[in-house]
Design an enzyme around this catalytic site. Structure first.
Site, PDB file in Angstrom:
ATOM      1  N   TYR A 142       0.923  -1.211   0.055  1.00  0.00           N
ATOM      2  CA  TYR A 142      -0.035   0.229   0.016  1.00  0.00           C
ATOM      3  C   TYR A 142       0.845   1.182  -0.131  1.00  0.00           C
ATOM      4  O   TYR A 142       1.942   1.536   0.935  1.00  0.00           O
ATOM      5  CB  TYR A 142      -0.803  -0.120   1.249  1.00  0.00           C
ATOM      6  CG  TYR A 142      -1.756   1.292   1.114  1.00  0.00           C
ATOM      7  CD1 TYR A 142      -1.773   2.360   2.249  1.00  0.00           C
ATOM      8  CD2 TYR A 142      -2.826   1.447   0.287  1.00  0.00           C
ATOM      9  CE1 TYR A 142      -2.379   3.341   2.292  1.00  0.00           C
ATOM     10  CE2 TYR A 142      -3.748   2.341   0.393  1.00  0.00           C
ATOM     11  CZ  TYR A 142      -3.372   3.678   1.569  1.00  0.00           C
ATOM     12  OH  TYR A 142      -4.191   4.660   1.494  1.00  0.00           O
ATOM     13  N   ASP A 237       9.353   2.752  -0.273  1.00  0.00           N
ATOM     14  CA  ASP A 237       8.376   3.444   0.547  1.00  0.00           C
ATOM     15  C   ASP A 237       8.537   3.401   1.867  1.00  0.00           C
ATOM     16  O   ASP A 237       8.239   2.212   2.466  1.00  0.00           O
ATOM     17  CB  ASP A 237       7.062   2.865  -0.221  1.00  0.00           C
ATOM     18  CG  ASP A 237       5.804   3.653   0.630  1.00  0.00           C
ATOM     19  OD1 ASP A 237       4.632   3.669   0.497  1.00  0.00           O
ATOM     20  OD2 ASP A 237       6.096   4.504   1.490  1.00  0.00           O
ATOM     21  N   LYS A 265       4.386  10.079   8.245  1.00  0.00           N
ATOM     22  CA  LYS A 265       4.227   9.529   9.774  1.00  0.00           C
ATOM     23  C   LYS A 265       4.969  10.091  10.887  1.00  0.00           C
ATOM     24  O   LYS A 265       4.994  11.130  11.229  1.00  0.00           O
ATOM     25  CB  LYS A 265       4.218   8.081   9.758  1.00  0.00           C
ATOM     26  CG  LYS A 265       2.913   7.468   8.916  1.00  0.00           C
ATOM     27  CD  LYS A 265       3.031   6.173   9.108  1.00  0.00           C
ATOM     28  CE  LYS A 265       1.926   5.366   7.996  1.00  0.00           C
ATOM     29  NZ  LYS A 265       0.555   5.274   8.386  1.00  0.00           N
TER      30      LYS A 265
END
Ligand code: KE4
Length: 430
Positions: A142, A237, A265
């Site tokens: 994802y 990623d 994040k």
């Protein structure tokens, strides 16, 4: 005083599914989500005063726990100087320097406002730099909700992707190929089918969005070699792994240098942020130093930069030792509880990212995750929530620990888990 139920009913009237991000709606686990009123350290408290030990950590950012005093103090001070300028500020320079200094091979970054923006922009840059259009991602990987990534794997191990959401066009899907994680042959076969077309391979070096999966020995190195052999860029990623699994993220932990990396994040300390970066030669192609356009009203926002900088400055070697230790304690405790109750389960962990799969054998790719018992995870989730333990509301997610998780919280988590496991053996349903 609002109740969880009252807020949920009001939310469903004005927010799709009552939430601002789908996983929060508890569709995968049943029941309705509590509404969080406050959080401190490793705990969250809902509007009805119920306390939870938190293993979501806002899906990764709260690596120091909630309302860390030094992060909160830095934000309070920054607030008095304004919330957004739409102009350059010192904090964005200082955070960029902190990030670049941590990651071997990283020379420049550009800040954006989410992980989705980071991966979307990195993809555009990779296509511009290689003058190629096709990308390879992995089933179960994802990378945010940009069209090029909302692509489902077809049947077989290496496939032409198909739209994974209405609204994603065939045109967007046609340039995405899907391989199987931990299967280098599936990647090589895509390269060999279109040797001059692949712009980039994008991979979570530790997948966390299908639960935590460990790369087999040589897999990430193999991706590096394949990209070099076929002239494609390797994109790590690291929105989830960045500065969580090591001081320099996966690049440091695994000793492999991608061409581009994406972050989010942790680098915002709980405020909206994302970033992408790489070697100077690539990043200087980004506007205004180069032709690859990308922009953002709130990019480099002083509050997000301040929270990110305060967070990274506190993530020193002691913090990473603590993160490894709390992760190991939870893994050992849960493992013992599975064994003592005879419940089939596999715990997979890298540092302070951990997932419990209800499965007999180790999980190495998305198909393995799909075959695990997610119905049992839903019952487990509800049993733990009742006992004041807030896990990610899906078996396809990573749990996150922080430096704020204390021994007694880990111990009570294990006790609660053992109770729920015993209820499985007793055939009780929650
Ligand atoms: P955001 O756009 O949500 O900031 O980042 C997208 C993203 C990109 N890359 C990786 C590796 C990610 O883990 C994410 C976002 N992670 C999910 C957790 N499964 C966010 C939670 C959510 O969607 O609500």
């Amino acid at each position: 005083m609002p109740t969880n139920q009252n807020l949920n009913e009001r939310a469903k009237a004005v927010l799709p599914g009552g939430v601002n991000s789908p996983v929060r709606a508890f569709k995968a686990v049943g029941g309705n989500p509590p509404y969080i009123a406050s959080a401190k350290g490793a705990t969250m408290t809902d509007v009805e005063g119920k306390q939870y030990i938190d293993y979501m950590g806002s899906w990764g950012p709260m690596i120091l726990g909630h309302t860390h005093p030094e992060v909160t103090a830095a934000l309070r001070d920054a607030l008095d100087h304004g919330t957004s300028y739409g102009a350059s500020c010192a904090a964005e320079v200082e955070l960029a320097e902190e990030i670049v200094n941590r990651v071997p091979g990283l020379e420049m970054v550009r800040f954006v406002n989410s992980g989705t923006e980071a991966t979307m922009s990195a993809l555009r840059l990779a296509r511009a730099a290689t003058k190629r259009e096709v990308i390879i991602k992995f089933a179960g990987g994802y990378h945010g909700h940009a069209d090029s990534f909302l692509i489902q794997a077809g049947s077989g191990v290496a496939t032409f992707g198909a739209p994974d959401s209405p609204g994603v066009t065939e045109g967007a899907a046609k340039d995405t190929r899907v391989a199987r994680f931990n299967d280098l042959h599936s990647v090589r076969s895509l390269f060999e089918a279109e040797p001059d077309a692949i712009a980039a391979v994008i991979v979570e070096p530790v997948p966390g969005n299908m639960g935590v999966i460990l790369a087999n020995e040589g897999f990430l190195e193999g991706l590096r070699e394949l990209c070099d052999e076929f002239g494609a860029l390797l994109i790590f990623d690291e929105v989830m792994t960045g500065f969580r699994i090591a001081r320099g993220g996966a690049v440091e932990r695994f000793g492999i240098t991608p061409d581009l990396a994406t972050y989010g994040k942790v680098i915002g300390g709980g405020l909206p942020v994302g970033a992408y970066g790489g070697r100077r030669e690539l990043m200087e192609k980004v506007s205004p130093s180069g032709p690859v356009y990308q922009a953002g009203t709130l990019s480099g926002n002083p509050l997000a930069m301040t929270a990110g900088l305060a967070t990274l400055r506190l993530l020193d070697d002691d913090a990473y030792s603590t993160l490894e230790m709390v992760g190991e304690k939870l893994q050992v405790g849960l493992d013992a509880a599975l064994k003592s109750t005879g419940v089939p389960g596999v715990i997979q962990r890298v540092g302070s990212m951990i997932t419990l799969f209800f499965n007999d054998t180790a999980i190495s790719c998305f198909e393995d995750v799909q075959a695990a018992d997610h119905q049992r995870y839903a019952v487990f989730f509800r049993g733990m929530l009742e006992r004041g333990i807030y896990l990610p509301p899906s078996g396809y997610e990573a749990w996150f620990l922080s430096t704020a998780h204390r021994d007694e919280q880990i111990k009570s988590t294990v006790v609660a888990a053992e109770e729920v496991f015993r209820s499985f053996q007793a055939g009780l349903k929650h």
